[in-house]
Design a protein around this motif. Structure first.
Motif, short mmCIF file in Angstrom:
data_model
loop_
_atom_site.label_atom_id
_atom_site.label_comp_id
_atom_site.label_asym_id
_atom_site.label_seq_id
_atom_site.Cartn_x
_atom_site.Cartn_y
_atom_site.Cartn_z
N VAL A 40 0.84 -1.20 0.00
CA VAL A 40 0.00 0.00 0.00
C VAL A 40 0.87 1.26 0.00
O VAL A 40 0.60 2.21 -0.74
CB VAL A 40 -0.96 -0.01 1.22
N LEU A 41 1.92 1.26 0.80
CA LEU A 41 2.80 2.44 0.83
C LEU A 41 3.49 2.65 -0.52
O LEU A 41 3.67 3.79 -0.96
CB LEU A 41 3.85 2.30 1.94
N ARG A 42 3.85 1.56 -1.18
CA ARG A 42 4.56 1.68 -2.45
C ARG A 42 3.63 2.08 -3.58
O ARG A 42 3.91 3.01 -4.34
CB ARG A 42 5.25 0.35 -2.80
N PHE A 43 2.51 1.39 -3.73
CA PHE A 43 1.68 1.60 -4.90
C PHE A 43 0.52 2.57 -4.69
O PHE A 43 0.09 3.24 -5.63
CB PHE A 43 1.17 0.26 -5.45
N TYR A 44 -0.01 2.65 -3.49
CA TYR A 44 -1.09 3.61 -3.23
C TYR A 44 -0.53 4.91 -2.68
O TYR A 44 -1.00 5.99 -2.99
CB TYR A 44 -2.12 3.03 -2.26
N GLY A 45 0.49 4.80 -1.82
CA GLY A 45 1.12 5.99 -1.25
C GLY A 45 2.21 6.55 -2.14
O GLY A 45 2.72 7.64 -1.89
N ASP A 46 2.61 5.80 -3.17
CA ASP A 46 3.63 6.21 -4.12
C ASP A 46 4.95 6.58 -3.45
O ASP A 46 5.62 7.52 -3.85
CB ASP A 46 3.11 7.36 -4.99
N LEU A 47 5.31 5.83 -2.40
CA LEU A 47 6.57 6.08 -1.71
C LEU A 47 7.67 5.21 -2.30
O LEU A 47 7.43 4.05 -2.64
CB LEU A 47 6.45 5.75 -0.22
N PRO A 48 8.88 5.74 -2.42
CA PRO A 48 9.99 4.91 -2.88
C PRO A 48 10.40 3.92 -1.80
O PRO A 48 10.10 4.11 -0.61
CB PRO A 48 11.11 5.92 -3.16
N VAL A 49 11.11 2.89 -2.19
CA VAL A 49 11.53 1.82 -1.27
C VAL A 49 12.29 2.41 -0.09
O VAL A 49 12.08 2.01 1.06
CB VAL A 49 12.37 0.76 -2.02
N ARG A 50 13.19 3.36 -0.36
CA ARG A 50 14.01 3.95 0.71
C ARG A 50 13.12 4.60 1.78
O ARG A 50 13.35 4.43 2.97
CB ARG A 50 14.95 5.00 0.12
N ASP A 51 12.09 5.35 1.36
CA ASP A 51 11.20 6.01 2.32
C ASP A 51 10.37 5.00 3.11
O ASP A 51 10.10 5.19 4.29
CB ASP A 51 10.28 6.99 1.60
N ILE A 52 9.95 3.94 2.43
CA ILE A 52 9.18 2.89 3.13
C ILE A 52 10.05 2.25 4.20
O ILE A 52 9.61 2.05 5.33
CB ILE A 52 8.66 1.83 2.13
N ALA A 53 11.29 1.94 3.85
CA ALA A 53 12.22 1.32 4.81
C ALA A 53 12.42 2.23 6.00
O ALA A 53 12.41 1.78 7.15
CB ALA A 53 13.55 1.01 4.13
N GLU A 54 12.59 3.51 5.74
CA GLU A 54 12.80 4.47 6.83
C GLU A 54 11.56 4.58 7.71
O GLU A 54 11.65 4.58 8.93
CB GLU A 54 13.13 5.83 6.22
N GLU A 55 10.40 4.64 7.08
CA GLU A 55 9.14 4.77 7.82
C GLU A 55 8.87 3.56 8.71
O GLU A 55 8.42 3.69 9.83
CB GLU A 55 7.99 4.98 6.84
N LEU A 56 9.17 2.37 8.18
CA LEU A 56 8.90 1.14 8.93
C LEU A 56 10.06 0.75 9.83
O LEU A 56 9.91 -0.15 10.67
CB LEU A 56 8.60 -0.01 7.96
N GLY A 57 11.20 1.36 9.64
CA GLY A 57 12.37 1.01 10.45
C GLY A 57 12.94 -0.36 10.12
O GLY A 57 13.39 -1.08 10.99
N ILE A 58 12.89 -0.72 8.83
CA ILE A 58 13.42 -2.00 8.37
C ILE A 58 14.38 -1.76 7.21
O ILE A 58 14.33 -0.70 6.57
CB ILE A 58 12.29 -2.97 7.95
N PRO A 59 15.25 -2.72 6.89
CA PRO A 59 16.17 -2.54 5.76
C PRO A 59 15.44 -2.49 4.41
O PRO A 59 14.35 -3.05 4.26
CB PRO A 59 17.06 -3.79 5.82
N GLU A 60 16.08 -1.81 3.45
CA GLU A 60 15.49 -1.71 2.11
C GLU A 60 15.31 -3.08 1.48
O GLU A 60 14.32 -3.32 0.78
CB GLU A 60 16.36 -0.84 1.22
N GLY A 61 16.25 -3.98 1.73
CA GLY A 61 16.13 -5.34 1.18
C GLY A 61 14.89 -6.05 1.68
O GLY A 61 14.25 -6.80 0.94
#
Length: 172
Positions: A128-149
């Motif tokens: 949802v964050l990637r495709f509905y929120g249009d967030l890049p992977v880096r921002d999603i990782a930062e928001e969730l506190g998990i690695p980009e991988g």
């Protein structure tokens, strides 16, 4: 033999029983739930062992040091909880589909919504964050506190599961 092992573990434990009780009390007073207290005690132990392994000298007062670390862990726990709440609110707002009156909902939209509901929370979040929120992977990782991988892996798994679901329903 079991007693010898138990004694050896206690000898290697950087915290004595009184310090463990104090750490648990500081965490509990800091608002950490009872179920998370053992993890908090382990974190304090780990930080003390990491300190020793890095060659730094042991704290003068291990009990006081452990209480400060436990207090910091309690604050970290609250920050993580607030981050999860914000994320939940953000996801909830993204999931509220607003359709203009009189407009029919397409079969694909319904199938995607059903498919999203069936995904595990972690996969649904990143999707949802990637495709509905249009967030890049880096921002999603930062928001969730998990690695980009981890974000990429969850995205891959979620997309594959959603695609399979849509094929099962013969929507695509």
């Amino acid at each position: 033999m079991l007693r010898r092992k138990a004694r050896r573990v206690q000898e290697d434990d950087p915290l004595d029983a009184a310090q463990v009780r104090r750490v648990r009390a500081v965490l509990a007073l800091g608002g950490v739930p009872q179920t998370d207290l053992p993890d908090g005690v382990q974190q304090v132990r780990l930080r003390l062992l990491e300190r020793a392994a890095s060659g730094r000298e042991a704290p003068r007062d291990v009990s006081a040091w452990a209480a400060v670390v436990a207090s910091n862990l309690a604050m970290d726990w609250h920050r993580a909880k607030k981050r999860q709440e914000r994320l939940g609110e953000r996801l909830a707002s993204l999931r509220q589909l607003e359709h203009p009156s009189g407009e029919d909902t397409s079969l694909l939209s319904l199938a995607v919504a059903r498919g999203l509901d069936e995904l595990p929370d972690a996969q649904r979040q990143v999707l949802v964050l990637r495709f509905y929120g249009d967030l890049p992977v880096r921002d999603i990782a930062e928001e969730l506190g998990i690695p980009e991988g981890t974000v990429k892996s969850r995205l891959h798994t979620a997309v594959r599961a959603l695609r399979a679901r849509l094929h099962e329903d013969e929507v695509v």
